[in-house]
Design an enzyme around this catalytic site. Sequence first.
Site, short mmCIF file in Angstrom:
data_model
loop_
_atom_site.label_atom_id
_atom_site.label_comp_id
_atom_site.label_asym_id
_atom_site.label_seq_id
_atom_site.Cartn_x
_atom_site.Cartn_y
_atom_site.Cartn_z
N ASP A 95 30.35 7.29 37.38
CA ASP A 95 30.29 6.40 36.44
C ASP A 95 29.01 6.08 35.34
OD1 ASP A 95 29.68 5.18 38.62
OD2 ASP A 95 30.50 3.08 37.87
N ASP A 126 21.13 8.11 34.41
CA ASP A 126 21.77 7.37 35.43
C ASP A 126 23.40 7.71 35.12
OD1 ASP A 126 22.66 4.93 37.06
OD2 ASP A 126 22.36 3.60 35.70
N GLU A 160 30.31 2.84 40.68
CA GLU A 160 28.92 2.29 41.04
C GLU A 160 28.14 1.03 40.27
OE1 GLU A 160 24.52 1.83 41.47
OE2 GLU A 160 25.63 2.64 39.69
N GLU A 161 28.81 1.31 39.17
CA GLU A 161 28.21 0.10 38.11
C GLU A 161 28.81 -1.11 38.17
OE1 GLU A 161 25.78 0.90 36.64
OE2 GLU A 161 25.10 3.01 36.20
N HIS A 383 20.56 2.63 31.47
CA HIS A 383 21.07 1.28 30.69
C HIS A 383 20.37 1.09 29.38
CE1 HIS A 383 23.03 -0.36 34.44
NE2 HIS A 383 22.85 0.79 34.83
#
Length: 407
Positions: A95, A126, A160-161, A383
């Site tokens: 994700d 990421d 995970e996020e 991010h």
Amino acid sequence: MPHALLERIDTLGPEVVALQRALVAIPALGPDNDGQGETAKAEFLERHLRALGLADILRLDAPDARVPGGLRPNILARIPGRDTSRTLWIISHIDIVPPGNPDLWHSDPYELKVDGDFLVGRGVEDNHGGIVPSLVLAKALLDAGATAPMNLGLLFVADEETGSAYGLGHVVAEHAEQFGPDDLFLVPDFGVADSSLMEVAEKSMLWLKVEVFGRQCHASTPEQGLNSLVAAADFILRTRRLHQEFPAVDPLFSPAHSTFSPTRKDANVPNVNTIPGHDVLYVDCRVLPQYAVADVLDAFGRIASEIEAEHGVRVACSPMQAEQAAPATPVDSEIVRRLSAAIEAVYGVTPAPAGIGGGTVAAILRRAGRDAVVWSTCEHFAHQPNERSRISTQLGDAKVMARVLFA
């Protein structure tokens, strides 16, 4: 260490670009981020693994009625080694986070941009920066016909996020039999640009929502109300004393002390001439492991009581997230020793074990009694708009993974 394997990795720059291009084009947002989940990206990865020639592939999906199909995907794949009782697990997450304000991007976040050695697009660091080197290693291993001393295990997880309950948390809770007692765990999801940081510990985490209930009135007659904004501001200022209440310092971490950071403030009244009667603020706390999160909550409770007594308002503190730190991975553990030697051999730097304030899936493994290390070479654009990573370091990270496997 088979030199043919390292030489093969050196030729796979085009493979890095092709994989990143395909992955960037498939948004994988969880439902908590207003997305449809990770299924499309997981299906691509499963097809790619089968095309490489891997046969030992399992889906360990978690049920989630909020997404189409009702499942959050987790993919486990192994390439057998000489000792099939041991596995080096490389764990990456599928994700991503939303791109954010499109006006801040210089290109389409879901279309890979290649700028010399740099790759730009949402997810390129990421966590495609973990996924892609592990896939490059798998391809090089199979192309070179090399058999490693132990199994190579690739685990691609969801969620995970937004907490990992449907990702590695589900896998460890429901499928622990997949992991052997002597397995090694590498999580390529955090690092620094010079490759030297190995994350072996994390701080406890507390996200606190604070609501202040006063009484709204006209701003020309403030004595008829209870100004929730003034009380909220006083609450924020009093949080500074928590640094004195929890003063410990641990040089393993940077910063070496606990942090208590007021962050978000929700809107209250829309006009200037009204005293607000309801304010909402948030505090992000990253606390050294020797302190209990419950004790930090108690300290906030005392501040809330003081604010109520002084301002006549009501204050409600509720944790949005509260996680006690997992045990640290010992700095002399096998995975740390193997990784340290591999980083030095590939990048020529002396790596250092360290702790961080952020949270990773390694905490789930550590709570389950596993020694896990978080490491990759990162540009620190995760991010952010115009997220980027390097082709060269993804090849270098694949070489580090190879050296850990063959150590």
